[in-house]
Scaffold this active site. Structure first.
Site, PDB file in Angstrom:
ATOM      1  N   LYS A   1       0.831  -1.210   0.000  1.00 32.17           N
ATOM      2  CA  LYS A   1       0.000   0.000   0.000  1.00 32.17           C
ATOM      3  C   LYS A   1       0.863   1.255   0.000  1.00 32.17           C
ATOM      4  CE  LYS A   1      -1.323   2.506   3.188  1.00 32.17           C
ATOM      5  NZ  LYS A   1      -1.757   3.131   4.449  1.00 32.17           N
TER       6      LYS A   1
ATOM      7  N   ASP B   1      -6.279   0.703   1.229  1.00 35.90           N
ATOM      8  CA  ASP B   1      -6.281   0.706   2.689  1.00 35.90           C
ATOM      9  C   ASP B   1      -7.629   0.188   3.161  1.00 35.90           C
ATOM     10  OD1 ASP B   1      -8.035   2.743   2.160  1.00 35.90           O
ATOM     11  OD2 ASP B   1      -6.989   4.252   3.368  1.00 35.90           O
TER      12      ASP B   1
END
Length: 211
Positions: A121, A139
């Protein structure tokens, strides 16, 4: 309505409302953005923005932070989540940037994830925000909202699977902005504890409305 049609209408709405959008993290350089994103893991951007001014004042560059020990960094980030691990990651990250990348944050995914504290991420955030590349960081907000809006299948049960489905679904020129649109929608309207469908401007497009 097909998933493609629903996605197009959702993206059209967001694009009309927020044609230019970026992270809410505050930073003054690519290196500082990287530090802020590492600190933001399982922590709010608001909290990160309260600690980074002092952190960046004392350690504004990789070269300066590389001289610090984890304990020195911990002093400035103690109020974020997992401060001990993150202070160690930042110290190691800065040293690796200086020793292996001439003090520059790398532009490619594989090099980014080789840095301490940088996962998939975080690497995708850097590609999208710092280097304006087509990337879809996933996320908890993006994961949740993508499922609620029916943008991904139930089989997408991990962040990486959600990422893959969204990359196939969303035009590459909109991908990075779509990450921010979906994230902020999840942060302020389609929240984890309760989706505020009565306040949602795209509720008529949502298969999960009022569920």
């Amino acid at each position: 309505m097909t998933k493609k049609e629903r996605t197009e209408r959702i993206l059209e709405y967001f694009h009309a409302q927020q044609p230019e959008i970026t992270t809410e993290l505050e930073f003054g350089s690519v290196f500082q953005l990287l530090c802020a994103v590492v600190l933001s893991a399982q922590c709010t951007d608001k909290r990160v923005n309260t600690v980074t001014p002092a952190l960046f004042k004392h350690f504004p560059t990789p070269q300066e932070m590389a001289k610090a020990e984890a304990e020195d960094i911990l002093e400035y980030i103690s109020s974020v989540s997992y401060p001990n691990a993150k202070s160690l990651h930042l110290a190691q990250l800065a040293r690796k940037l200086v020793e292996e990348f001439d003090g520059e944050v790398p532009h490619d995914f594989d090099a980014l994830v080789s840095l301490p504290g940088v996962g998939r991420k975080t690497a995708n955030v850097m590609l999208a925000v710092a280097f304006d590349q087509a990337a879809m960081p996933v996320d908890t907000h993006v994961f949740r909202v993508s499922h609620r809006l029916g943008l991904v299948t139930k089989k997408a049960d991990t962040p990486e699977k959600v990422e893959r489905e969204l990359v196939k679904l969303i035009p590459s020129e909109l991908l990075s902005r779509a990450h921010h649109w979906i994230l902020l929608h999840g942060r302020y309207i389609c929240t984890a504890r309760k989706a505020h469908c009565n306040k949602c401007p795209i509720s008529e497009l949502c298969p999960s409305k009022n569920k």
